[in-house]
Enzyme design. Structure first.
Site, mmCIF file in Angstrom:
data_model
loop_
_atom_site.group_PDB
_atom_site.id
_atom_site.type_symbol
_atom_site.label_atom_id
_atom_site.label_comp_id
_atom_site.label_asym_id
_atom_site.label_seq_id
_atom_site.Cartn_x
_atom_site.Cartn_y
_atom_site.Cartn_z
ATOM 1 N N TRP A 113 -8.051 -11.830 -4.666
ATOM 2 C CA TRP A 113 -8.679 -11.648 -5.764
ATOM 3 C C TRP A 113 -8.995 -12.893 -6.563
ATOM 4 C CZ3 TRP A 113 -9.749 -7.837 -3.310
ATOM 5 C CH2 TRP A 113 -9.255 -6.590 -3.563
ATOM 6 N N GLU A 231 -15.491 -3.324 -2.130
ATOM 7 C CA GLU A 231 -15.791 -2.009 -1.836
ATOM 8 C C GLU A 231 -16.802 -1.451 -3.001
ATOM 9 O OE1 GLU A 231 -12.181 0.331 -1.718
ATOM 10 O OE2 GLU A 231 -11.657 -0.480 0.012
ATOM 11 N N TYR A 311 -9.299 2.769 7.021
ATOM 12 C CA TYR A 311 -8.082 3.744 6.205
ATOM 13 C C TYR A 311 -8.282 5.258 6.639
ATOM 14 C CZ TYR A 311 -7.415 -0.164 2.957
ATOM 15 O OH TYR A 311 -7.114 -1.517 2.866
ATOM 16 N N GLU A 351 -10.075 -5.103 5.726
ATOM 17 C CA GLU A 351 -9.130 -4.356 5.383
ATOM 18 C C GLU A 351 -8.676 -3.364 6.576
ATOM 19 O OE1 GLU A 351 -8.785 -2.721 1.376
ATOM 20 O OE2 GLU A 351 -10.087 -4.375 0.277
#
Length: 451
Positions: A113, A231, A311, A351
């Site tokens: 970040w 996202e 995920y 990710e």
């Protein structure tokens, strides 16, 4: 010796200099004068570029000015907490340790970040366009330390989620300033005041001069890419056009400030309602209602590469492991194929997160899923295709457990996963460059297995 001159002139002068120097050390941010700053010397590093569906590193020999181009397939990781832990000198060693240990695993890119929005004492942006220099210096440290270890950073510029302020904080700032904003969070993508706030932040980041190295962020090769937003999702599919317009506007804005770095959106990879041919590849019907579309959002000319998250355990509830394995396999295949054939851009799985607590046949569940992603990236690398790499979510070091979630782990405490990650680094390196091309400031983990 003239002791009277020493007593009357030299000692008082030294005393005044000492007082001024101590004042500088303690209050230099508030004084009207400063001593010339001495910046540290950094190792040479090439910028990353894109050639159709592949990344490359452009290396320049300073003596001969000759250019060489080195293909890059990526094995990397996420540690979103690096800037926050670099605020305090007492905790910077953990950031250094994380980057050093990542490099020792052969990892080359870390995503983290570059935002923290709010009014707290440890937030980077306190108000629109008002920044906490102490936190900014923490980010300076992260970048310098990454370059020291030959790590490149993907810096994300705002969170679509509420953590660390995010788009909701921008909306609050606009409302507090008396701006008439919609109650929908999707107004982040359309409200002129909010967009101006975001651009102000981006400009401050991209044009900043590092207080440690003296290098502007826009000139810093240790920055791999700017990520527009983590996202992005809309409250309704009806906001899809607004998001698409926002992506185009902000990507163009970043490029107007910085022509040396890559830009990506920060997508999870979901397909929109209009793409009926691919909608069945989504993890559920809910994914097509979020106003995002992998292909459309990635197609803009100022978006250099596209991103995907994975995920399966949190996206798909109430099914067995084999079904998740099947989903993940199709998910990775489809995005690599579309990046290669339709978008003609690299795709980076920025990710990939799997729980490590479940075991199957003596293997950690995480390893089974991670190996699927790694194998497909490796096959892409061997064929020089668009599947450009994967970044694990997320790595910690000892003492950083408070930043963890169900997908976080300390790699060296999971020997089988650690080995899997190192092996991926080595085979990507060998398949594209060969060991002789790898110049590292640490022990090369691949040399031990070389023959």
């Amino acid at each position: 010796m003239d002791t009277q001159w020493r007593d009357k002139k030299l000692y008082p002068a030294l005393g005044i200099f000492t007082i001024l120097f101590l004042l500088y050390l303690n209050f230099n941010d508030n004084l009207n004068f400063s001593f010339p700053q001495i910046f540290i010397r950094q190792p040479q590093m090439g910028f990353v570029g894109v050639n159709q569906t592949r990344f490359f590193i452009k290396n320049e020999n300073k003596k001969t000015q000759a250019l060489t181009f080195e293909e890059l397939y990526i094995n990397g990781w996420n540690s979103y907490w690096l800037m926050e832990e670099s605020i305090w000198v007492s905790s910077r060693f953990r950031v250094s340790q994380m980057l050093k240990r990542g490099a020792e695993m052969g990892l080359s890119v870390c995503r983290t970040w570059a935002f923290s929005d709010g009014g707290g004492p440890n937030d980077l942006q306190l108000l629109p366009g008002v920044f906490n220099e102490r936190v900014f210096k923490g980010l300076d440290f992260v970048i310098v330390e990454a370059r020291k270890h030959n790590i490149r950073l993907i810096l994300s510029l705002v969170n679509n989620l509420k953590a660390y302020g995010g788009t909701a904080q921008y909306m609050r700032w606009a409302q507090e300033a008396g701006t008439n904003t919609s109650s929908s969070r999707d107004a982040f993508f359309t409200n002129p005041t909010v967009k101006a706030y975001y651009k102000s932040f981006v400009k401050a980041i991209v044009t900043r001069k590092n207080s440690i190295s003296g290098v502007k962020y826009s000139e810093e090769p240790a920055i791999f890419a700017w990520e527009l937003i983590n996202e992005p999702r809309c409250e309704s599919s009806s906001s899809a056009a607004a998001l698409q317009a926002w992506i185009a506007e902000m990507a163009e804005f970043v490029k107007s400030l910085d022509k040396k770095h890559l830009v990506t959106v920060g997508l999870e990879g979901f397909y929109g309602v209009e793409k009926t041919g691919n909608i069945g590849l989504n993890p559920g019907k809910w994914a097509s209602s979020l106003g995002v579309d992998f292909i459309e959002n990635s197609a803009n000319e100022n978006i250099d590469f596209t991103s995907v998250h994975a995920y399966p355990h949190s996206w798909i509830k109430g099914i067995n492991s084999d079904t998740r394995v099947d989903f993940l396999s199709r998910w990775v295949d489809s995005h690599i194929s579309e990046a290669e054939k339709i978008l003609k851009k690299p795709v980076l799985f920025t990710e990939v997160g799997f729980p490590s607590s479940i075991q199957k046949n003596g293997l950690h569940d995480m390893n089974i899923f991670l190996k699927i992603v790694y194998d497909k990236i490796y096959e892409s690398a061997k064929k020089r295709k668009a599947g450009a790499g994967a970044l694990v979510w997320q790595l910690l070091v000892e003492g950083m457990e408070r930043y963890g979630d169900q997908f976080s782990f300390i790699a060296w405490k999971h020997p089988s996963t650690y080995k899997l990650m190192v092996e991926q680094s080595c085979r990507l390196n060998i398949s594209t460059q060969g060991l002789s091309h790898k110049k590292l400031n640490h022990k090369n983990p691949c040399l031990a297995n070389a023959s």
